[in-house]
Write an enzyme that holds these catalytic residues in place. Sequence first.
Site, PDB file in Angstrom:
ATOM      1  N   SER A  67     -23.214   9.938  13.434  1.00  9.50           N
ATOM      2  CA  SER A  67     -24.641  10.181  13.689  1.00  9.50           C
ATOM      3  C   SER A  67     -25.517  10.236  12.439  1.00  9.50           C
ATOM      4  O   SER A  67     -26.732  10.389  12.553  1.00  9.50           O
ATOM      5  CB  SER A  67     -24.825  11.474  14.481  1.00  9.50           C
ATOM      6  OG  SER A  67     -24.550  11.251  15.848  1.00  9.50           O
ATOM      7  N   LYS A  70     -28.557   8.014  12.364  1.00 10.29           N
ATOM      8  CA  LYS A  70     -29.905   8.334  12.843  1.00 10.29           C
ATOM      9  C   LYS A  70     -30.923   8.431  11.711  1.00 10.29           C
ATOM     10  O   LYS A  70     -32.132   8.311  11.957  1.00 10.29           O
ATOM     11  CB  LYS A  70     -29.870   9.621  13.667  1.00 10.29           C
ATOM     12  CG  LYS A  70     -29.101   9.481  14.981  1.00 10.29           C
ATOM     13  CD  LYS A  70     -29.179  10.757  15.812  1.00 10.29           C
ATOM     14  CE  LYS A  70     -28.474  10.613  17.157  1.00 10.29           C
ATOM     15  NZ  LYS A  70     -27.006  10.657  17.075  1.00 10.29           N
ATOM     16  N   SER A 131     -29.431  16.006  17.169  1.00 10.93           N
ATOM     17  CA  SER A 131     -28.716  14.731  17.151  1.00 10.93           C
ATOM     18  C   SER A 131     -28.589  14.148  18.555  1.00 10.93           C
ATOM     19  O   SER A 131     -27.565  13.567  18.921  1.00 10.93           O
ATOM     20  CB  SER A 131     -27.329  14.888  16.522  1.00 10.93           C
ATOM     21  OG  SER A 131     -26.813  13.633  16.129  1.00 10.93           O
TER      22      SER A 131
END
Length: 436
Positions: A67, A70, A131
């Site tokens: 993640s 992102k 997230s």
Amino acid sequence: MKKLMRGLIAAVVAVLMIGGAAPAMSVSAAESSDTNLVDAKAAVAIEPTTGKILYAKNASSVLPIASMTKMLSIELVLDAIKSGKINWDDKVTLNNAIWELSQNRDLSNVPLRREGSYSVRELYDASLIYSANAAMMLLAEKVAGSQEKFVSQMTAKLNSWGITDAKIVNVTGLNNSQLKDAKVPGTDDNAENEMSAKDMAQVAQHLLKDHPEVLKTTSIAKQTFRKGTSDAIDMENWNWMLKGLVSYDKNLPVDGLKTGTSDAAGDCFTGTVEKNGMRIITVILHANGDAKTRRFDQTKKLMTNVLENWKTMTLAEAGQGIKGYDSVKVNRGQSRTTPIAPSTKAVAVVPSNSSKQSLQYTYTPAKGVKKNTVEAPVKKGTTIAQLEVSAKGDNLGFVGSSASEGITLKTTKTDNKANFFVLIFRGIGDFFSNIF
């Protein structure tokens, strides 16, 4: 004579007592790059303004990033907001594939309703703080129209930064197998985003440079999504180094940036902290150990080491010449030389024990400048050279384009071409001075 002999004898005895060994090094660049410092597959630390690498362990190895992806996605979202393509208050609705993904509570998500609409601001906060994967995918579709087009934009953005070895298959960092019908067509069923620690640090560097306001959100430890509604959910930031969370350290006022976790990536974290007038970015890929806080434990060691072992050094204020590199020769100019200086404050990031006298400089003339000579006329503000500064023994280098940029030296005044008679008499003078 007796005093001189006594001094020589004392020196010889001193050398014999230490076995001829070299003096012990104080804090140095070499110590800061000790690969045993961080227990992880890969790690890097940089100073973002200059791009100076302060620590590196397997920093060029391409590995899963989960993640932390992102950060790149948010860069594109903020680009779109800055350009006016989308607005914070714009509403976004769900398609069936993203709605189904949002209901998977095994993944990081906030509850989304199939017929609901959500503001860009709500989805942005959920993507960075919690997230939230479905939220990030909705933002991608708002910006680009589809997951596929957004992934193409992500790759194009990386290429524009000189990052060409990354693999980007989706906007979130999930394994493709978890996306099901929301997977980007043409990508492998079990593919996952991959990037090196150095490249990940460069993504963070660009995000902070292009959109420093992102820190206002990444520094939020806790926030409620859709407060006051039946869908309200408390979001605790996955960055546990923020104040009030389990890995907070008062000596490290961390204010970002993004965690990442997957089976392939392990526990990852891109962190940033500003202390003693210097901001650093650290990247940990696949932290080792059994502790739930392992990525933050390794980040703490890395940040503490770097902040102790490195410092910023001002070489010159804007418009102030740097000794030894403060002028350029002007061929056929009214003056034979003209002053040059950095147009902005010139700062070098060097080991803590460095002095200005211990620095080494690499001078690279700009296009059209032969060695240290430029042809008249030369206007004020003309770029003459790039000056790269490093400490002796420091071979860690820089990330991305920062490696070739260095400090830009420009002329501080205009020097017009000398008239015919001045050039004639100057030539005569040079001729006779060379003879004698």
